[in-house]
Each structure stands twice: as structure tokens, then as C-alpha cells.
Design a protein around this motif. Structure first.
Motif, PDB file in Angstrom:
ATOM      1  N   THR A 259      41.314  -3.004  44.673  1.00 27.58           N
ATOM      2  CA  THR A 259      41.761  -2.327  45.886  1.00 27.58           C
ATOM      3  C   THR A 259      42.709  -1.176  45.563  1.00 27.58           C
ATOM      4  OG1 THR A 259      41.554  -4.368  47.145  1.00 27.58           O
ATOM      5  CG2 THR A 259      42.912  -2.629  48.100  1.00 27.58           C
ATOM      6  N   LEU A 260      43.655  -1.417  44.664  1.00 24.86           N
ATOM      7  CA  LEU A 260      44.606  -0.369  44.292  1.00 24.86           C
ATOM      8  C   LEU A 260      43.893   0.841  43.686  1.00 24.86           C
ATOM      9  CD1 LEU A 260      47.633  -2.333  42.746  1.00 24.86           C
ATOM     10  CD2 LEU A 260      47.540  -1.112  44.926  1.00 24.86           C
TER      11      LEU A 260
ATOM     12  N   LEU B 223      40.750  -8.786  42.927  1.00 21.72           N
ATOM     13  CA  LEU B 223      40.614  -8.025  44.174  1.00 21.72           C
ATOM     14  C   LEU B 223      41.746  -7.023  44.330  1.00 21.72           C
ATOM     15  CD1 LEU B 223      39.199  -7.551  46.881  1.00 21.72           C
ATOM     16  CD2 LEU B 223      40.571  -9.424  47.848  1.00 21.72           C
ATOM     17  N   HIS B 224      42.966  -7.440  43.980  1.00 12.96           N
ATOM     18  CA  HIS B 224      44.113  -6.547  44.148  1.00 12.96           C
ATOM     19  C   HIS B 224      43.987  -5.315  43.255  1.00 12.96           C
ATOM     20  CE1 HIS B 224      48.170  -5.281  45.044  1.00 12.96           C
ATOM     21  NE2 HIS B 224      48.490  -5.286  43.753  1.00 12.96           N
TER      22      HIS B 224
END
Length: 617
Positions: A391-392, A387-388
Motif C-alpha cells: 500500500t505504501l 499489505l502495508h
């Protein structure tokens, strides 16, 4: 500074210099009816809003609210004073100016001396490269880079011998004192003791010219195998009043015609890359001056082109620089393509090894800059990524997209399609719904618009927009001066009824007072004579604006208009600030029609130049 030249000298220069030719040296012009139009060089102009009137020999940008004649155009463009502009235009026209008081002004003389010193130094360095025995290593180096004699002569490459005082000694019997040479960056003052030394000693020199083909600085490369104390590999001229690396491009003076014809600029990162490209037939190649391509470069290039292809070195550093400048292009709505030669070759080596045909194919395959960023941000990303990471990557691309203006009716289909494709591919790659991505993009755009609006809330920025509607007194004053410009023979009647102090606007009062002064000297206060008598660009701007507005409205019964206006000036108390409707009540029905026409004119001008009214939400 006091005026140094007579009105006769000014008039001779103004008549000798065609404003169309002058403006055309800075921006490409296209004919539109009886006038010419161009993209304004003083604001981010996507629709031609600079208008040049060959009959009046005037110019005006309605967005910037700037107008004037050949003198004020050059003053604004070159950031110089009126006497300097007068001298430069006199030189352009081959007119020898005779000073009124025997002085031409120190500022004019010194700036001319600076340009002359740079041209002299360019010739000294060039002659040294071509003939001096000590320049043989430099000639060998350039031959090793496959630069031909024709290219060396065309771009006036040079060489500065490895001596502390070579240029100083050659300047001994010239007007170019150490002070002059230091002021243009050719000499450096010693930190200990007095005296100077040559900045570019022991270097091959690339002459950097402004768009008017005047030498303004140099780029110097140390020869291979030089001693360790030779300094940095590349040295450019320092920032001076004539030289700013963020506002200049190497080779632009030679590439201007090709840029205007092709509407595409090939931007290199090195002088040699640019020269080899030019040598191989790519006449629209230019180069940055040891710095990243910036906002001022983009605005300079968009005077000539619609598309920029940035050719980066094929190493990792070149790929990183792409991301650094992309936001500028998105915000400027400029079409940018990215090319990185394969096998970590620099552009010059690629051209020399694989030829012009292969380089053309490389340019044809230039990746759209947004697509390039998308590929970098989503490299290795999939719907199963963490997810990270997702998102980035998403925020990275959306933040760049948000810098572009919100899609409007006038947005080109290509821009709309590009954004749609990026969002669609991002949704597929990240596993996020496309509607959610669009929602987030809208949020980021609103945040960006809010920050931009806050920056523009200062008076200087607000001054760039036209007023929604002139108040009553401004309307009456403007109409009166417009009639006077059209019919200067009406001045005696106007003077019987209108006093200077009745003008509330200081600049319109000054124009009216000047017209009266000219008449008292026996000169008809025509538009040309008023322009000739005004040195202040702000007053010239007001005068040109009045003239253009009058012509745009169309001529009616000037005598009838004047009677109505004189009634207003006689009957209205100018000590208070009445509402705009009062002027219509005081004037005749035809005068009311003129007021309506004036309001419609302002609306048309706003619409034509894409300026929204303050009440437009």
C-alpha cells in the motif's frame, strides 16, 4: 517618482531598441507569419502564447493578459520601474540621456551603481587570482581540479585574499562605498562596533551571472587546509535585489545558445562539475547554486529546453534528492532524466577519470524520472509482500503521478505510454489489478485538482483569464478606441459626439483622454504616439490588446462602423447597465456582424492558448 526624461529621449530609445532582439535575449523566439512567438516567461506555458509584433514594436501574452512595448517588457521581466527600464535600454543602445530636470532618479543611479560594483569586484577578484602572489594556493587548487587557464578566464574565476579589508581598501578611490558593496553582498557589517569586513575572504570565487551576462553574485569555496575558523566550505552571496539563488543557474549565460540548439539541459549540483563538463565539450551544462533544483529553475530552463538531465552525485544523498524534486517535473510536464555516476563518483571526477565519451554514454542511458521513482518505491516488493508495504509503495507512486495533468487529447503519446507502462508494471509487481490502480489515480487527481482550484479562486489568479464576452458598454468603448487607433483622423468627429465621462472603463477613458490631449498639442494620436506617451504598463496592455484584437478581426468599413457606434453613444443611456444584446439592436446589421466576429475572435484566442470558458463545465 516624477518623470525625469523627455518624450524625445524616450522615443530615441524606443526606436533604437528592437523589441524582437530584446525579447529574444530572454526567451527563444520563432517566426510565425509576420509576428514572433515564444513560451511566456510569466506563467507555466506549454504552448507559445507570447506574441511579439515587430511592426508595432509591441508584445502581448493573451493568457497572462499582459502587453506593451520594450519598456513595459523590461519592467515586467526585471521587476523594475519605468525610469530604470528607460536607463537600462538607453545603456543598451549607447544613448546618453539628458534629464529633464537635471536628476536621473536615485533608484536608477543606485541600481546601476550596484551592477557596476559587482562587475568591478569580479575583475578585482579575477586579476588577483591570475597575478597576485597570495593567490598561488588558489591557482594550485584549481589546477588540481584540472581546470584550464582558458576555463578560468572564460568564466572569470577569482580569489579573495584572506584579509578582512582587502576589497574595502581597493574600493577607497572608487564610487563603491561600503554601503554599496554591502548592498550587493560583498561586505558584511560588523555585529559589534562600526565598519565592515570582506564576506569572501580566503576563498576561490565563482562569478554568478544573470542571463544577460551581468555579474549579480558570487559563490565562494574555502581552500583545502584552511583554518577551522574559515567558516562554511561553500558560501554564496546573500539574497539581494539582484541575486536570488532560486531564480539563477550557474553557467546559464554561457550555455544559452547550446541549450536552445540541443533543447536539452545538463544540470549539475556543483560549480566545478559544470565547469569540467563545459571544458569537456558539454556546452549545455549548468549548475544550481547550492540549493535543490526548484520550480523557478524549471520554468527558467523551459524557455530554452524540452528536456532536463539531472546529474546527481553518486552517493546516497544524491539518490534521495531525486525523489524530492520529481513531483515538480511531473506537475510541470517537463521531461526529466536522472543520471547518477557509478562508484559514488561526482560528475567532475567521472569526466576526468573516464572521459567525455563515457559521460555521453551515461547521459544517453539517463533513467526517466518516473521510472526512477518506481524503482525506488518498489525495490524488493513482490506480490507476496505484506499489505502495508504494498500500500505504501503504490500510494507513493500514484501520489506523484496524480500531480501531472489528467490525460487529454493533446497529451503526447510518450506521456501516455509512460503512464501506461508504470501502471502496468506496478500492477504486476504489487499483485493489484490495473483497473483498481487507475481508479485510485483518478481519485487522487480529483483531490489534487480540488486543492488547486481552491488556491486559484482568488481575484489575482482569476484576472489571468479572458472574459467570456464583453458587456455592451465595454464592447462599444473597445470598438470606438480600435477605430481611433486605426484612423486617428476620425478623432474630431468622435470628440463632437463622445465625452470622456461617457467611458465607464477607467483605463479606456484614460486612453481616450490621452488621445485628445495629444491632438490638442498638435500631435496625431497614432498607436506609436500613444504608446510613447503612456508609462503605465496596465494602460499599455489595454492599448496593445485593442490593437491586436482589431488586427485579428480584420478591417472593414471603419467610417460605417464609426457612424453605428456614435449612434449607440448618442441614443443609449449610459447611466444604467444594459444587456449585451441591446448594442446589437441599436447598431446596424453590419455592426451586428462585427459583434459576432468579436465573439468568435475571443473564442479563437481562448482555443489558441488553451483557455477554457467559464461556462465550459
Amino acid at each position: 517618482m516624477p518623470q525625469a526624461f523627455s518624450d524625445d529621449a524616450k522615443e530615441r530609445v524606443r526606436q533604437a531598441v528592437d523589441i524582437v532582439d530584446l525579447v529574444g535575449d530572454y526567451v527563444p523566439l520563432r517566426r510565425e507569419g509576420r509576428a514572433y512567438k515564444a513560451l511566456c516567461p510569466w506563467h507555466d506555458d506549454s504552448r507559445p502564447s507570447l506574441q511579439v509584433n515587430p511592426e508595432r514594436q509591441s508584445f502581448r501574452c493573451w493568457v497572462c493578459d499582459i502587453g506593451g512595448d520594450v519598456f513595459s517588457f523590461l519592467m515586467k521581466q526585471e521587476n523594475i520601474s519605468f525610469p530604470e527600464a528607460l536607463q537600462m535600454l538607453a545603456d543598451r543602445a549607447g544613448i546618453q540621456l539628458a534629464a529633464r530636470d537635471g536628476e536621473t532618479g536615485q533608484n536608477i543611479d543606485f541600481k546601476r551603481l550596484q551592477f557596476q560594483a559587482l562587475a568591478w569586484a569580479e575583475q578585482q577578484y579575477h586579476d588577483c587570482l591570475l597575478r597576485a602572489p597570495e593567490a598561488q594556493p588558489a591557482r594550485d587548487y584549481l589546477a588540481g581540479r584540472a581546470l584550464t587557464d582558458e576555463t578560468i578566464r572564460r568564466f572569470k574565476l577569482g580569489f579573495s585574499p584572506d584579509a578582512w579589508d582587502w576589497l574595502i581598501n581597493r574600493a577607497l578611490d572608487t564610487p563603491y562605498t561600503p554601503r554599496v558593496l554591502e548592498s550587493v553582498g560583498l561586505l558584511v557589517g560588523r555585529q559589534q562596533g562600526s565598519g565592515h569586513y570582506d564576506r569572501f575572504r580566503g576563498r576561490v570565487l565563482f562569478s554568478i551571472r544573470d542571463p544577460q551576462q551581468r555579474p549579480v553574485g558570487f559563490g565562494g569555496r574555502v581552500l583545502p587546509g584552511a583554518s577551522d575558523d574559515a567558516g562554511a566550505k561553500y558560501v554564496n552571496s546573500p539574497e539581494t535585489p539582484l541575486f536570488s539563488k532560486n531564480r539563477l543557474l550557474y553557467g546559464l549565460d554561457a550555455a544559452k545558445d547550446a541549450l536552445s540548439k540541443s533543447r536539452t539541459a545538463i544540470v549539475m549540483e556543483g560549480y566545478t562539475d559544470c565547469l569540467i563538463a563545459q571544458q569537456c565539450g558539454f556546452a549545455n551544462a549548468v549548475a544550481v547554486l547550492g540549493t535543490a533544483l526548484g520550480e523557478n529553475h524549471i520554468r527558467l530552463l523551459r524557455r530554452f529546453v524540452d528536456r532536463i538531465i539531472l546529474v546527481l552525485d553518486g552517493d546516497e544523498a544524491g539518490r534521495r534528492r531525486t525523489d524530492q524534486i520529481l513531483e515538480l517535473f511531473v506537475a510541470e510536464q517537463m521531461d526529466l532524466g536522472i543520471v547518477t555516476p557509478p562508484d559514488e563518483l561526482d560528475p567532475a571526477d567521472f569526466l576526468l577519470q573516464r572521459g567525455a565519451e563515457a559521460f555521453s554514454a551515461l547521459l544517453d542511458g539517463a533513467v526517466d524520472a518516473l521510472e526512477h521513482k518506481f524503482q525506488l518505491a518498489t525495490k524488493g516488493l513482490s506480490a507476496q509482500s505484506g499489505l502495508h508495504a504494498v500500500t505504501l509503495a503504490v500510494e507513493n507512486v500514484l501520489a506523484t503521478l496524480a500531480k501531472s495533468p489528467r490525460l487529454q487529447q493533446a497529451t503526447t503519446a510518450a506521456i501516455r505510454l509512460r503512464e501506461d507502462q508504470i501502471l502496468h508494471r506496478m500492477a504486476r509487481r504489487s499483485g493489484l489489478h490495473e483497473d483498481r490502480l487507475r481508479q485510485r489515480l483518478t481519485e487522487l487527481r480529483r483531490q489534487h485538482a480540488g486543492r488547486t482550484a481552491a488556491r486559484r479562486a482568488d481575484p489575482a489568479a482569476q484576472a489571468a483569464t479572458l472574459p467570456a464576452g464583453p458587456p455592451r458598454l465595454a464592447l462599444a468603448e473597445a470598438w470606438l478606441l480600435q477605430i481611433l487607433i486605426e484612423r486617428p483622423d476620425f478623432l474630431p468627429e468622435i470628440r463632437q459626439n463622445v465625452q470622456e465621462e461617457q467611458f465607464r472603463c477607467e483605463r479606456r477613458r484614460a486612453i481616450y483622454a490621452l488621445a485628445c490631449q495629444l491632438a490638442d498639442r498638435g500631435t496625431v494620436p497614432s498607436f506609436d504616439q500613444l504608446m510613447l506617451a503612456i508609462d503605465d504598463p496596465a494602460l499599455q496592455n489595454v492599448l496593445v490588446g485593442l490593437d491586436e484584437e482589431r488586427q485579428a478581426i480584420g478591417r472593414s468599413d471603419a467610417a460605417k462602423e464609426l457612424r453605428d457606434l456614435l449612434t449607440v453613444f448618442r441614443n443609449e443611456s449610459l447611466s444604467r447597465a444594459p444587456q449585451p444584446t441591446e448594442v446589437l439592436a441599436a447598431a446596424s446589421a453590419s455592426h451586428a456582424d462585427e459583434a459576432k466576429q468579436f465573439g468568435e475572435l475571443v473564442s479563437r484566442l481562448r482555443s489558441r492558448h488553451g483557455i477554457s470558458s467559464p461556462t465550459d463545465g
